[in-house]
Scaffold this motif. Structure first.
Motif, PDB file in Angstrom:
ATOM      1  N   ARG A 165       1.342  -1.521   0.464  1.00 31.84           N
ATOM      2  CA  ARG A 165      -0.559  -0.173   0.468  1.00 31.84           C
ATOM      3  C   ARG A 165       0.957   1.411  -0.330  1.00 31.84           C
ATOM      4  N   LEU A 166       1.620   1.673   0.695  1.00 30.80           N
ATOM      5  CA  LEU A 166       2.923   1.679   0.686  1.00 30.80           C
ATOM      6  C   LEU A 166       3.685   2.895  -0.619  1.00 30.80           C
ATOM      7  N   THR A 203      -0.684  16.660  -2.891  1.00 38.26           N
ATOM      8  CA  THR A 203      -2.103  17.265  -2.774  1.00 38.26           C
ATOM      9  C   THR A 203      -2.918  16.261  -3.717  1.00 38.26           C
ATOM     10  N   LYS A 204      -2.502  16.806  -4.626  1.00 32.01           N
ATOM     11  CA  LYS A 204      -3.511  15.604  -6.154  1.00 32.01           C
ATOM     12  C   LYS A 204      -3.054  14.113  -5.652  1.00 32.01           C
ATOM     13  N   ALA A 205      -2.329  13.799  -5.308  1.00 31.80           N
ATOM     14  CA  ALA A 205      -2.050  11.960  -5.515  1.00 31.80           C
ATOM     15  C   ALA A 205      -3.360  11.547  -3.732  1.00 31.80           C
ATOM     16  N   ALA A 206      -3.512  12.469  -2.910  1.00 33.55           N
ATOM     17  CA  ALA A 206      -4.332  12.213  -1.832  1.00 33.55           C
ATOM     18  C   ALA A 206      -5.864  12.919  -2.621  1.00 33.55           C
ATOM     19  N   SER A 238      -2.624  11.828   6.061  1.00 34.21           N
ATOM     20  CA  SER A 238      -2.532  10.319   6.293  1.00 34.21           C
ATOM     21  C   SER A 238      -1.386   9.908   4.843  1.00 34.21           C
ATOM     22  N   LEU A 239      -1.749  10.982   3.892  1.00 34.90           N
ATOM     23  CA  LEU A 239      -0.559   9.671   2.960  1.00 34.90           C
ATOM     24  C   LEU A 239       0.981  10.872   3.197  1.00 34.90           C
ATOM     25  N   SER A 240       1.034  11.600   3.860  1.00 33.50           N
ATOM     26  CA  SER A 240       2.376  12.440   4.113  1.00 33.50           C
ATOM     27  C   SER A 240       2.680  11.381   5.181  1.00 33.50           C
ATOM     28  N   GLN A 241       2.034  10.670   6.106  1.00 40.11           N
ATOM     29  CA  GLN A 241       2.687   9.456   7.159  1.00 40.11           C
ATOM     30  C   GLN A 241       2.767   8.258   6.693  1.00 40.11           C
ATOM     31  N   ALA A 242       1.867   8.443   5.530  1.00 36.24           N
ATOM     32  CA  ALA A 242       2.336   6.691   4.778  1.00 36.24           C
ATOM     33  C   ALA A 242       3.960   6.997   4.018  1.00 36.24           C
ATOM     34  N   ARG A 272      12.264  17.625   1.280  1.00 35.48           N
ATOM     35  CA  ARG A 272      10.947  18.910   1.819  1.00 35.48           C
ATOM     36  C   ARG A 272      11.712  20.171   2.110  1.00 35.48           C
ATOM     37  N   SER A 273      12.808  20.762   1.741  1.00 32.94           N
ATOM     38  CA  SER A 273      13.331  21.391   1.849  1.00 32.94           C
ATOM     39  C   SER A 273      13.459  22.816   0.820  1.00 32.94           C
ATOM     40  N   GLY A 274      12.153  22.776   0.256  1.00 35.45           N
ATOM     41  CA  GLY A 274      11.772  24.179  -0.678  1.00 35.45           C
ATOM     42  C   GLY A 274      10.472  23.948  -0.197  1.00 35.45           C
TER      43      GLY A 274
END
Length: 299
Positions: free
Chosen positions: A10-11, A25-28, A37-41, A56-58
């Motif tokens: 699933r991940l 955002t679009k993937a969620a 939840s997607l970010s956490q996954a 994730r720096s930018g």
């Protein structure tokens, strides 16, 4: 990147979705899950792999070098899982599947029983329904219309809408009661057949069963037309007339008859007919069984 085994699929799906949609955002939205939840996954996947997949720096997520290296393996993992599912479904269908096959009546004694028995030995759960379309053209028509998935015939197939798998040739012989054969040479010249009383198959669907051009021109005296194959055999065995049958059937199914070749010899090709495109697992299994039998008969 060596921790792929045991990974939560699933991940992996979530990771590929983020890559394909260009962000979380679009993937969620596409996955119908909440963005947090997607970010956490994705973070959970990174912990499992022991590496950071996204920078994730930018302002926007971008793939790291390890992330870029993981994209192709991730897609392959998902493709392999889908392929495995298809194989499982195919096995399931072979356990409980069904097959409709239109069969020319002359081939219902051979090779249909042998083919069907071989199929059931390999896949006993498949239900085979045999249709009798009454003629060679009826076989092709039922396959074209989808009433049967496969057709078994020994007539030529002249259609761009159908595909064929040729199996083997068989000889069409003249089968006679002994009293009709006594005065005939062996083999029997086609020119001599015109005076012999014949018992030929007929059907409501198409009148007298189709003979090829060579035999059709040789027929002169038709004593009996009959729609029932077994009755034709009985009529010949009881002396009502002669008929045309594949040699293998004539020699194994009829008693007290004389089986003669013709001159010139008449041969036909037994073939399976089907529509283009994917076939059901049951039909594919039948084609494979037929191919194996063809190799054995030709060897």
């Amino acid at each position: 990147m060596s921790k792929v085994q045991g990974m939560d699929l699933r991940l992996v799906t979530y990771f590929v979705a983020v890559v394909d949609h260009g962000g979380v955002t679009k993937a969620a939205k596409a996955l119908y899950i909440a963005q947090p939840s997607l970010s956490q996954a994705i973070r959970s996947l990174e912990r499992q792999l022991g590496t950071q997949l996204f920078d994730r720096s930018g302002r926007w997520l971008t793939l790291t070098a390890d992330g870029r290296a993981f994209v192709d393996p991730a897609r392959q993992i998902l493709a392999d899982v889908e392929a495995a599912k298809r194989r499982v479904h195919a096995v399931r269908d072979l356990l409980t599947g069904r097959l409709e096959i239109a069969v020319l009546s002359a081939l219902s004694a051979d090779p249909l029983p042998e083919l069907t028995s071989a199929l059931h030995r390999a896949h006993p759960g498949i239900l085979v329904t045999v249709r009798d379309p009454g003629s060679s053209s009826g076989v092709l028509s039922q396959v074209r219309q989808g009433d049967a998935e496969l057709g078994l015939t020994d007539a030529p197939v002249r259609s761009d809408l159908l595909r064929t798998q040729e199996l083997w040739e068989h000889e069409i012989t003249l089968v006679l009661p002994p009293h009709l054969a006594a005065a005939l040479p062996d083999p029997v010249p086609l020119a001599a057949i015109g005076d012999i009383p014949l018992v030929l198959e007929s059907s409501e669907a198409g009148g007298r069963a189709a003979l090829d051009d060579v035999l059709g021109q040789a027929v002169g005296f038709v004593a009996v037309e009959c729609a029932h194959r077994q009755a034709i055999w009985e009529l010949v065995m009881h002396g009502a007339g002669a008929t045309f049958l594949p040699r293998r059937i004539a020699e194994t199914e009829l008693r007290n008859v004389v089986v003669r070749s013709t001159s010139p010899q008449v041969r036909r090709t037994v073939r399976l007919v089907f529509r283009p495109g994917p076939l059901s697992p049951a039909a594919t299994a039948f084609l494979n069984v037929a191919a194996d039998m063809s190799r054995r008969r030709l060897s």
